[in-house]
Design a protein around this motif. Structure first.
Motif, short mmCIF file in Angstrom:
data_model
loop_
_atom_site.label_atom_id
_atom_site.label_comp_id
_atom_site.label_asym_id
_atom_site.label_seq_id
_atom_site.Cartn_x
_atom_site.Cartn_y
_atom_site.Cartn_z
N SER A 1 42.29 31.84 28.68
CA SER A 1 41.23 30.84 29.18
C SER A 1 40.09 31.01 28.36
O SER A 1 39.31 30.31 27.86
N VAL B 1 45.35 36.47 32.36
CA VAL B 1 45.33 37.38 31.45
C VAL B 1 46.64 38.32 31.55
O VAL B 1 47.47 38.68 32.50
N ASP C 1 43.53 36.98 26.83
CA ASP C 1 43.08 36.07 27.63
C ASP C 1 42.94 34.50 27.25
O ASP C 1 42.12 34.07 26.67
N GLU D 1 38.93 43.73 37.51
CA GLU D 1 38.49 42.44 37.39
C GLU D 1 39.60 41.68 36.52
O GLU D 1 40.01 40.66 36.83
N ALA D 2 39.94 42.50 35.12
CA ALA D 2 40.63 41.46 34.33
C ALA D 2 42.03 41.29 34.73
O ALA D 2 42.65 40.54 34.51
N SER D 3 42.72 42.49 35.79
CA SER D 3 43.89 42.28 35.99
C SER D 3 43.98 41.34 37.01
O SER D 3 45.22 40.76 37.17
N HIS D 4 42.88 40.81 37.82
CA HIS D 4 42.94 39.97 38.98
C HIS D 4 42.54 38.40 38.25
O HIS D 4 42.66 37.70 38.85
N ARG D 5 42.17 38.43 36.98
CA ARG D 5 41.96 37.10 36.40
C ARG D 5 43.18 36.25 35.95
O ARG D 5 44.07 36.86 35.15
N PRO D 6 43.30 35.10 36.40
CA PRO D 6 44.58 34.50 36.04
C PRO D 6 44.74 34.08 34.68
O PRO D 6 43.99 33.98 33.89
#
Length: 80
Positions: free
Chosen positions: A43, A31, A41, A24-29
């Motif tokens: 954001s 990060v 992160d 999930e973290a790796s797909h968060r823009p």
């Protein structure tokens, strides 16, 4: 169920949870991982190392304003 088998099932659950969280973290823009053991992160306004969220790492990788904001949130007792 014997204790050994319960331990293996528990460990499998922990590993699966960690893999899901990492995915999930790796797909968060936005990060990014500036080096091994550190994740940032922008954001959310923080960086974390092996010891958890770190004002020092946040300042180093996101800037002094982000560090100040993180410290202010922790002083107010808010969610960091």
């Amino acid at each position: 169920m014997n204790a050994g088998r319960r331990g293996i099932i528990f460990l499998a659950g922990v590993l699966i949870s960690a893999a899901v969280a990492a995915g999930e973290a790796s797909h968060r823009p936005g990060v990014f991982w500036p080096h091994a053991g550190v994740v940032c992160d922008p954001s959310a306004g923080f960086c974390a190392g092996t010891g958890g969220m770190s004002p020092w790492l946040t300042g180093r990788y996101l800037g002094q304003a982000a560090r100040d904001a993180l410290e202010e949130r922790s002083v107010r007792g808010g969610r960091v």
